[in-house]
Design an enzyme around this catalytic site. Structure first.
Site, PDB file in Angstrom:
ATOM      1  N   ILE A  43       0.808  -1.215   0.000  1.00 20.26           N
ATOM      2  CA  ILE A  43       0.000   0.000   0.000  1.00 20.26           C
ATOM      3  C   ILE A  43       0.845   1.270   0.000  1.00 20.26           C
ATOM      4  O   ILE A  43       0.308   2.373  -0.083  1.00 20.26           O
ATOM      5  CB  ILE A  43      -0.992   0.018   1.189  1.00 20.26           C
ATOM      6  N   HIS A  44       2.181   1.120   0.109  1.00 22.30           N
ATOM      7  CA  HIS A  44       3.071   2.264  -0.054  1.00 22.30           C
ATOM      8  C   HIS A  44       3.970   2.069  -1.276  1.00 22.30           C
ATOM      9  O   HIS A  44       4.968   2.766  -1.435  1.00 22.30           O
ATOM     10  CB  HIS A  44       3.959   2.438   1.186  1.00 22.30           C
TER      11      HIS A  44
END
Length: 530
Positions: A214-215
């Site tokens: 998610i990053h």
């Protein structure tokens, strides 16, 4: 990302400020994040979640009764500092210790650990729990990242704290939930930070990345973009590879990462629900929507938290919660919808009452009274006087908790009138007992005294010895407050004789007092501090 920002450096702070303003009934801002609008009950474990901003609803959206007590919010994709985390924890803690929950990322591990050390130095029992659900991030489960499984793990852990479990038990339940949770996701495109001219990371057009973080952390591999059913099958097959032997129940979360919207998710979930049913796995309170996002990232993830038969984790997952982004009243709402669809007024009324009970359990007295009132209207329409009287009593109870004694007294008098019409002697005795108690709270001791005396007579007619004894003790306390210690002593003596006679009843004799009476009246004399 849409350019709705002022100064990118202030984006996270301005977002949390607007969030707190929009949900002032549930949260309040503090340095470093938000806490519940109402104080943590004394002695309850305070669960404080957190991580970088940019993942809403995680983590601030999960603060509220039945869920978290606070959330520490860092800058976009950056861990909050140890000082911010400790600040939120101090605002949330109220004698039960603090349990920190966060995903397994280096910055969070460091800063939440430092905050826990600071609190322990101040005499606060502080623990940490990391979520490690991301299958794609590492073969060793203990080294995995925490992604959408945050929701199920934290919800279960927070429900344990809400029900009054001690910090050792809450921590143990959180670790069990984490060990039972697996997540796998696909990304279709990356995200853009506020104010940035280009995406932080990206996926090539027509491709999809399995396990992309998610990053922007690396995933397992890339493949050609395919149809919804194939994606559903690949996600479910991947998660089920690590299912416990004989798994038959699981919490199911299909999570959108920001740009993949609800209708698309529902198309995918249709296939997942079919596959789970075919595999004989019950989906317990499934959730489909955006819960752990990554700004405007396109993609989705599937999380399963596996439950054993009669597992308390399943009940904790289904327990009521009232947070800005998670209102776990699903099972009651489903029952309400089913009753309405079947045009079954009785089932609809019971479901309305259940919704009221859930709000009462969460301490939301206004919503509880509102839903009880809807159920009451249903009963009155059908001429069900006994149920209507009982609901008047439940409405009185929430008004009493809220300190609205005038409204509570009106509801209790309506309940009493209903029980009299029904000729229900035990219920009249209990209603009079409650009426006397609320009159005492309202600062009307003389009226409370007379009502209590009337309640004693009705309890005698009902043959309820324990209620009579409880009322005698209440009379004694009221007489003490009115300055008549001699009369108070007589009533305490009467209560002791009644209880002594009941305890001396022959073995096997049937107990007459009702369960409701025992729950309604506390058999003790108030101390001077009460």
């Amino acid at each position: 990302m849409a350019p709705l920002t002022n100064d990118a450096r202030r984006f996270a702070r301005e977002a949390i400020g607007g969030f707190a303003a929009a949900h002032a009934d549930l949260v309040r801002p503090v340095h470093g994040g938000v806490v519940r609008a109402s104080a943590t009950p004394p002695g309850q474990v305070a669960v404080v979640l957190g991580g970088g901003s940019g993942h809403y609803p995680a983590f601030a959206g999960w603060v509220g009764p039945g869920f978290a007590h606070g959330a520490a919010c860092g800058e976009i994709f950056a861990s909050p500092s140890a000082g911010q985390i400790a600040s939120v924890a101090r605002a949330a803690e109220n004698g039960g210790g603090v349990l920190f929950g966060f995903g397994n990322y280096a910055g969070d591990v460091l800063h939440f650990g430092q905050a826990a050390q600071r609190l322990r130095a101040e005499g606060v029992d502080a623990r940490v729990l990391t979520v490690t659900d991301d299958l794609a991030s590492h073969p060793d489960p203990s080294q995995r990242r925490g992604i959408a499984g945050d929701l199920t793990v934290f919800k279960i852990m927070c429900a344990a704290a809400e029900r009054g479990a001690g910090i050792d038990e809450v921590e143990e339940i959180g670790r069990r939930a984490n060990a039972a949770t697996r997540t796998l996701g696909y990304a279709f495109d990356g995200c853009t930070l506020p104010g940035a001219p280009r995406p932080l990371f990206s996926v090539a057009p027509g491709r999809m990345a399995l396990g992309l973080g998610i990053h922007g952390e690396p995933g397992l591999d890339e493949a050609e973009l395919t149809d919804a059913d194939t994606i559903a099958d690949r996600l479910l097959d991947g998660v089920l590879k690590e299912a416990p032997d004989g798994a038959r129940r699981a919490a199911v979360l299909l999570n959108g990462l920001g740009a993949t919207k609800y209708e698309e998710l529902f198309v995918v979930y249709r296939r997942i629900a079919e596959r789970l049913a075919a595999a004989g796995i019950e989906a317990v309170a499934p959730e489909v929507g955006e819960h752990v996002t990554s700004l405007d990232m396109a993609g989705l993830s599937l999380t399963l938290t596996f439950f054993e038969e009669d597992d308390e984790l399943a009940e904790l997952w289904r327990a009521p919660a009232l947070a800005p982004a998670f209102r776990a009243l699903t099972r009651y709402r489903a029952a309400l919808d089913a009753g309405r669809a079947a045009r079954d007024p009785y089932a609809t009324g019971r479901a309305m009452e259940s919704v009221g009970g859930a709000y009462q359990e969460l301490g939301d007295w206004q919503r509880a009274a509102d839903w009880y009132g809807r159920a009451l209207a249903q009963r009155l329409t059908r001429g069900e006087r006994s149920d209507a009287a009982r609901l008047h009593g439940r409405i009185a109870g929430v008004h009493t908790y809220a300190g609205r004694y005038g409204e509570a007294l009106r509801s209790l008098r309506s309940a009493l009138a209903g029980y009299r019409k029904e000729g229900d002697v035990p219920a009249q005795a209990r209603a009079l007992s409650e009426l006397a108690r609320v009159l005492e709270y309202a600062g009307r001791p003389e009226e409370s005294l007379h009502t209590c005396q009337e309640a004693v007579e009705w309890a005698r007619r009902a043959g309820d010895v324990r209620l009579q004894a409880a009322l005698q003790l209440r009379l004694a306390d009221t007489l003490d407050r009115l300055g008549d210690p001699a009369a108070a002593k007589l009533h305490r003596g009467a209560a002791e004789r009644m209880l002594g006679e009941e305890l001396a009843a022959p073995e096997g004799a049937e107990a007459k007092p009702s369960e409701q009476a025992a729950n309604t009246c506390e058999i003790r004399s108030a101390s001077a501090e009460d």
